[in-house]
Each structure stands twice: as structure tokens, then as C-alpha cells.
Design a protein around this motif. Structure first.
Motif, PDB file in Angstrom:
ATOM      1  N   ALA A 112       0.811  -1.221   0.000  1.00 17.34           N
ATOM      2  CA  ALA A 112       0.000   0.000   0.000  1.00 17.34           C
ATOM      3  C   ALA A 112       0.843   1.269   0.000  1.00 17.34           C
ATOM      4  CB  ALA A 112      -0.926   0.003   1.218  1.00 17.34           C
ATOM      5  N   HIS A 113       2.167   1.127   0.189  1.00 13.61           N
ATOM      6  CA  HIS A 113       3.036   2.310   0.273  1.00 13.61           C
ATOM      7  C   HIS A 113       4.222   2.193  -0.695  1.00 13.61           C
ATOM      8  CE1 HIS A 113       0.813   2.598   4.081  1.00 13.61           C
ATOM      9  NE2 HIS A 113       1.108   3.882   4.070  1.00 13.61           N
ATOM     10  N   ALA A 114       3.910   1.820  -1.921  1.00 19.65           N
ATOM     11  CA  ALA A 114       4.914   1.806  -2.999  1.00 19.65           C
ATOM     12  C   ALA A 114       6.162   1.031  -2.620  1.00 19.65           C
ATOM     13  CB  ALA A 114       5.276   3.243  -3.389  1.00 19.65           C
ATOM     14  N   GLY A 225      14.443   2.750  10.120  1.00 19.40           N
ATOM     15  CA  GLY A 225      15.100   4.032  10.339  1.00 19.40           C
ATOM     16  C   GLY A 225      14.062   5.109  10.557  1.00 19.40           C
ATOM     17  N   TYR A 226      14.438   6.191  11.210  1.00 18.61           N
ATOM     18  CA  TYR A 226      13.485   7.256  11.516  1.00 18.61           C
ATOM     19  C   TYR A 226      13.172   8.128  10.310  1.00 18.61           C
ATOM     20  CZ  TYR A 226      14.151   5.986  16.393  1.00 18.61           C
ATOM     21  OH  TYR A 226      14.201   5.307  17.572  1.00 18.61           O
ATOM     22  N   ASP A 227      14.186   8.492   9.558  1.00 18.88           N
ATOM     23  CA  ASP A 227      13.978   9.405   8.442  1.00 18.88           C
ATOM     24  C   ASP A 227      14.186   8.738   7.084  1.00 18.88           C
ATOM     25  OD1 ASP A 227      13.449  11.662  10.116  1.00 18.88           O
ATOM     26  OD2 ASP A 227      15.600  11.779  10.538  1.00 18.88           O
ATOM     27  N   ARG A 228      14.938   7.668   7.050  1.00 19.66           N
ATOM     28  CA  ARG A 228      15.195   7.036   5.754  1.00 19.66           C
ATOM     29  C   ARG A 228      13.990   6.228   5.281  1.00 19.66           C
ATOM     30  NH1 ARG A 228      18.869   4.000   9.239  1.00 19.66           N
ATOM     31  NH2 ARG A 228      18.085   1.900   9.643  1.00 19.66           N
ATOM     32  N   ARG A 229      13.823   6.216   3.992  1.00 19.83           N
ATOM     33  CA  ARG A 229      12.798   5.375   3.370  1.00 19.83           C
ATOM     34  C   ARG A 229      13.484   4.128   2.828  1.00 19.83           C
ATOM     35  NH1 ARG A 229       7.785   7.325   2.351  1.00 19.83           N
ATOM     36  NH2 ARG A 229       7.407   9.551   2.698  1.00 19.83           N
ATOM     37  N   VAL A 230      13.047   2.975   3.252  1.00 21.50           N
ATOM     38  CA  VAL A 230      13.638   1.714   2.813  1.00 21.50           C
ATOM     39  C   VAL A 230      12.629   0.982   1.948  1.00 21.50           C
ATOM     40  CG1 VAL A 230      14.566  -0.499   3.539  1.00 21.50           C
ATOM     41  CG2 VAL A 230      15.107   1.552   4.849  1.00 21.50           C
ATOM     42  N   ARG A 231      13.035   0.720   0.714  1.00 19.77           N
ATOM     43  CA  ARG A 231      12.191   0.001  -0.227  1.00 19.77           C
ATOM     44  C   ARG A 231      12.711  -1.420  -0.384  1.00 19.77           C
ATOM     45  NH1 ARG A 231       9.271   3.133  -3.884  1.00 19.77           N
ATOM     46  NH2 ARG A 231       9.733   1.642  -5.548  1.00 19.77           N
ATOM     47  N   VAL A 232      11.883  -2.254  -0.963  1.00 20.89           N
ATOM     48  CA  VAL A 232      12.268  -3.654  -1.183  1.00 20.89           C
ATOM     49  C   VAL A 232      13.566  -3.737  -1.986  1.00 20.89           C
ATOM     50  CG1 VAL A 232      11.591  -5.808  -2.281  1.00 20.89           C
ATOM     51  CG2 VAL A 232       9.890  -4.464  -1.029  1.00 20.89           C
ATOM     52  N   GLU A 233      13.715  -2.861  -2.946  1.00 18.94           N
ATOM     53  CA  GLU A 233      14.905  -2.899  -3.802  1.00 18.94           C
ATOM     54  C   GLU A 233      16.189  -2.523  -3.047  1.00 18.94           C
ATOM     55  OE1 GLU A 233      14.546   1.540  -5.783  1.00 18.94           O
ATOM     56  OE2 GLU A 233      13.296  -0.085  -6.553  1.00 18.94           O
ATOM     57  N   ASP A 234      16.059  -1.930  -1.859  1.00 22.04           N
ATOM     58  CA  ASP A 234      17.236  -1.565  -1.070  1.00 22.04           C
ATOM     59  C   ASP A 234      17.823  -2.745  -0.300  1.00 22.04           C
ATOM     60  OD1 ASP A 234      17.154   1.200  -1.743  1.00 22.04           O
ATOM     61  OD2 ASP A 234      15.511   1.482  -0.302  1.00 22.04           O
ATOM     62  N   LEU A 235      17.098  -3.856  -0.275  1.00 20.31           N
ATOM     63  CA  LEU A 235      17.581  -5.031   0.431  1.00 20.31           C
ATOM     64  C   LEU A 235      18.525  -5.802  -0.483  1.00 20.31           C
ATOM     65  CD1 LEU A 235      15.187  -4.115   2.157  1.00 20.31           C
ATOM     66  CD2 LEU A 235      14.564  -6.498   2.466  1.00 20.31           C
ATOM     67  N   ILE A 236      19.795  -5.438  -0.431  1.00 25.88           N
ATOM     68  CA  ILE A 236      20.789  -6.005  -1.338  1.00 25.88           C
ATOM     69  C   ILE A 236      20.897  -7.516  -1.194  1.00 25.88           C
ATOM     70  CG2 ILE A 236      23.234  -5.976  -1.966  1.00 25.88           C
ATOM     71  CD1 ILE A 236      23.307  -3.070  -1.041  1.00 25.88           C
TER      72      ILE A 236
END
Length: 325
Positions: A112-114, A225-236
Motif C-alpha cells: 500500500a506504500h509503494a 530508520g526514523y527518516d530514511r525510506r527503505v524500499r524492497v529494492e534496497d535489500l541487497i
């Protein structure tokens, strides 16, 4: 010259054997206790028949009593062990189910959140992170496989004032609401009625001090993280190789609270992360349940190497670079 003296009947060998086995059962339990009952019973029958006449009834009965008592104690002990084992298995299964529900809620949140994962705390520029609402508060509308359960979480979510902090009077109702999905039944102080409602599951922010404040690109950053946006693609390392939530019996706090109660960093110099008195685990013998970013729940041994545990807590799969440990 005649004599009135008569020889006493011999003592039953079975009675003597029964007494010996009964005494041995004090050390060997039912292994000797059950034979004591059997041999003693045969001896009593032989003595009662009186052909030939035999003595030793008291010896046989004493052996049977000893054997019976120790057998009962042994069986009770075995029964207690079985009950404890089944209870441990049931509690672990309940814990796994809780984590799976949180994992499925996270997947629905991400959809629901891209493809973004929840932040460590709900954004609120007017409050420091430790006073903000936790990621659990943001996950509530996405929890519940069954409609009635989903509605219950939704109703609780509606009672939260997202403009205020978790300790604000306006959020007292939610703060004191027990959230069973956040409680491991194996916790030594498990109490579903505890006020405020606690959580035994925490998100991982990464490795080292202030890991929750690091940018996504940092080799030490984890999912929360508090300010960072973590997306699925960031999970190396991939979803299945990145830890999302772990259980802990250490310094448990309110599920509604941002900061330490719901998000933890890994100390870079820790030699053992899992077990009694350690930062994580301490709820199940031998290890802990881990919720991974793909919503699977897998067992991790308390003997897991610290370096591997640190690597699995980061987006990169291994802390590296100048910010690495």
C-alpha cells in the motif's frame, strides 16, 4: 526323648528379591520399581498358597510399596517433562504465529506504500523519535487475516491521535490496550493484561550507535530508520536474508512507543547476541524466532556467530565501508 521344637518355614526368595528391587528403585526409579511390584506379587501369592510353607510376607509387601511409590514418582516426573515439552512447543508455535501475522501486515503495508517498509516511528516533526508513535501503530490497519480481527485492529488504530506522542493523554486508551500479537507466550513475565501494553518483538535498525538515523546507503543501516525510506529494492541481500523483527526479553516496553521499546540497534562489539541475559532471545531454549523481510519466520540458534547476525541485520548483508564495524 521327644522334642516339641519345629523348624520355621524358609523365607521366600521372591520376597527377598522384591525388597531388594524396592530398595534399588530408590536409585533407579521405575526401572527397578516395576519389577519389584511384579516379583513381590508372585512372592505374596506363593506365601499365601502355603505349599510349601514360606515366610517373608512383610518383606514382599515392603518391596512392593517401595517399588510402587518410586514408580509413581518416576511416571509423574516423566509426565511433567512431557507437559513442559508440549507447553514449550505450543508457546513457540504461538510466537511463530504472532511474527507471521506481523510479517503479513508488513507485506500489506509495503504493497500500500509503494514497496516501502514502515519507518521506525511515525513521522512527526514536532517530536523527537523516542516520543513518537511506533511502527506498530502504523501497522495496525494492515493486521488481521480474519475480518473480525482486522476490524478490531482497525478500531484500535482509530483511537490513536497521530499528531501527538505515545505518552500523551489522548493516546492513553491505545497505550493501555494489550496487543497479543506483540506478546510471546514464552516470556517469563507474560501477562496479556499488563498496562501499558507491551511488546516482545522489536525491529532492527542496523549496527552501531544511532543506526536508526543513518541514511539508506550506509553499510550499517537496517530496515527500520526514523527518516530514511527503505524500499524492497534496497535489500541487497534479498528479503529472505534480511532480518526484520526479532524477539527479546530484554528491556521490554510499550508497543505504542517509538525508540528503544520497539526498535533496537546491534552493538558492533557484541560477541553473543542471543540467549538469556543477551540483547535478543531469552524466550525459547536454544535460540530465537526471527521474522525476515519476506514474512517468513525461521529459527536462529543462540550459537549463531555474531558476525553473521550483524550482517543479516543490515540492508547490505554485511556492514562495510568507513561506517562498518
Amino acid at each position: 526323648m521327644s522334642s516339641n521344637l519345629t523348624l520355621a518355614p524358609p523365607i521366600s526368595r521372591g520376597a527377598v528379591a522384591a525388597l531388594g528391587l524396592g530398595l534399588a528403585s530408590c536409585f533407579f526409579g521405575a526401572l527397578a520399581g516395576l519389577p519389584a511390584l511384579y516379583v513381590g506379587l508372585l512372592a505374596v501369592r506363593a506365601i499365601n498358597l502355603g505349599a510349601p510353607p514360606l515366610r517373608g510376607m512383610r518383606l514382599a509387601v515392603a518391596g512392593m510399596v517401595l517399588g510402587g511409590l518410586t514408580s509413581l514418582v518416576t511416571l509423574a516426573g516423566v509426565g511433567a517433562v512431557i507437559v513442559v515439552y508440549l507447553n514449550v512447543r505450543a508457546n513457540r508455535a504461538g510466537c511463530i504465529n504472532n511474527l507471521r501475522q506481523l510479517g503479513m501486515g508488513t507485506l500489506r503495508y509495503s504493497d500500500a506504500h509503494a514497496d516501502n517498509f514502515p519507518r521506525a516511528a511515525l513521522p512527526n516533526a514536532n517530536l523527537p523519535p523516542e516520543e513518537r508513535l511506533s511502527w506498530v501503530a502504523g501497522l495496525l490497519p494492515y493486521l488481521g487475516e480474519v475480518e473480525v480481527v482486522h476490524k478490531r485492529y482497525g478500531d484500535l488504530s482509530d483511537k490513536i491521535d497521530r499528531k501527538q506522542g505515545w505518552a500523551a493523554p489522548a493516546n492513553a486508551t491505545a497505550l493501555n490496550a494489550p496487543l497479543t500479537v506483540c506478546l510471546c507466550p514464552s516470556h517469563p513475565h507474560f501477562d496479556p493484561r499488563h498496562r501499558p501494553g507491551l511488546t516482545h518483538y522489536v525491529g532492527l535498525s542496523g549496527v552501531g550507535p544511532r543506526a536508526a538515523f543513518l541514511p539508506t546507503e550506509s553499510g550499517r543501516a537496517g530496515i527500520f530508520g526514523y527518516d530514511r525510506r527503505v524500499r524492497v529494492e534496497d535489500l541487497i541481500a534479498g528479503r529472505s536474508c534480511t532480518m526484520l523483527l526479532v524477539e527479546t526479553a530484554h528491556e521490554n516496553g510499550p508497543w505504542l512507543a517509538g525508540g528503544h521499546p520497539t526498535v533496537r540497534e546491534l552493538a558492533p562489539d557484541e560477541t553473543h547476541y542471543v540467549g538469556l541475559g543477551r540483547p535478543f532471545g531469552g524466550l525459547h531454549p536454544g535460540g530465537l524466532n526471527v521474522l525476515w523481510a519476506d514474512a517468513s519466520v525461521r529459527w536462529t540458534s543462540d550459537r549463531a556467530p555474531a558476525d553473521d547476525f550483524r550482517a543479516l541485520a543490515t540492508l547490505a548483508g554485511k556492514p562495510e565501508g568507513p561506517e562498518g564495524h
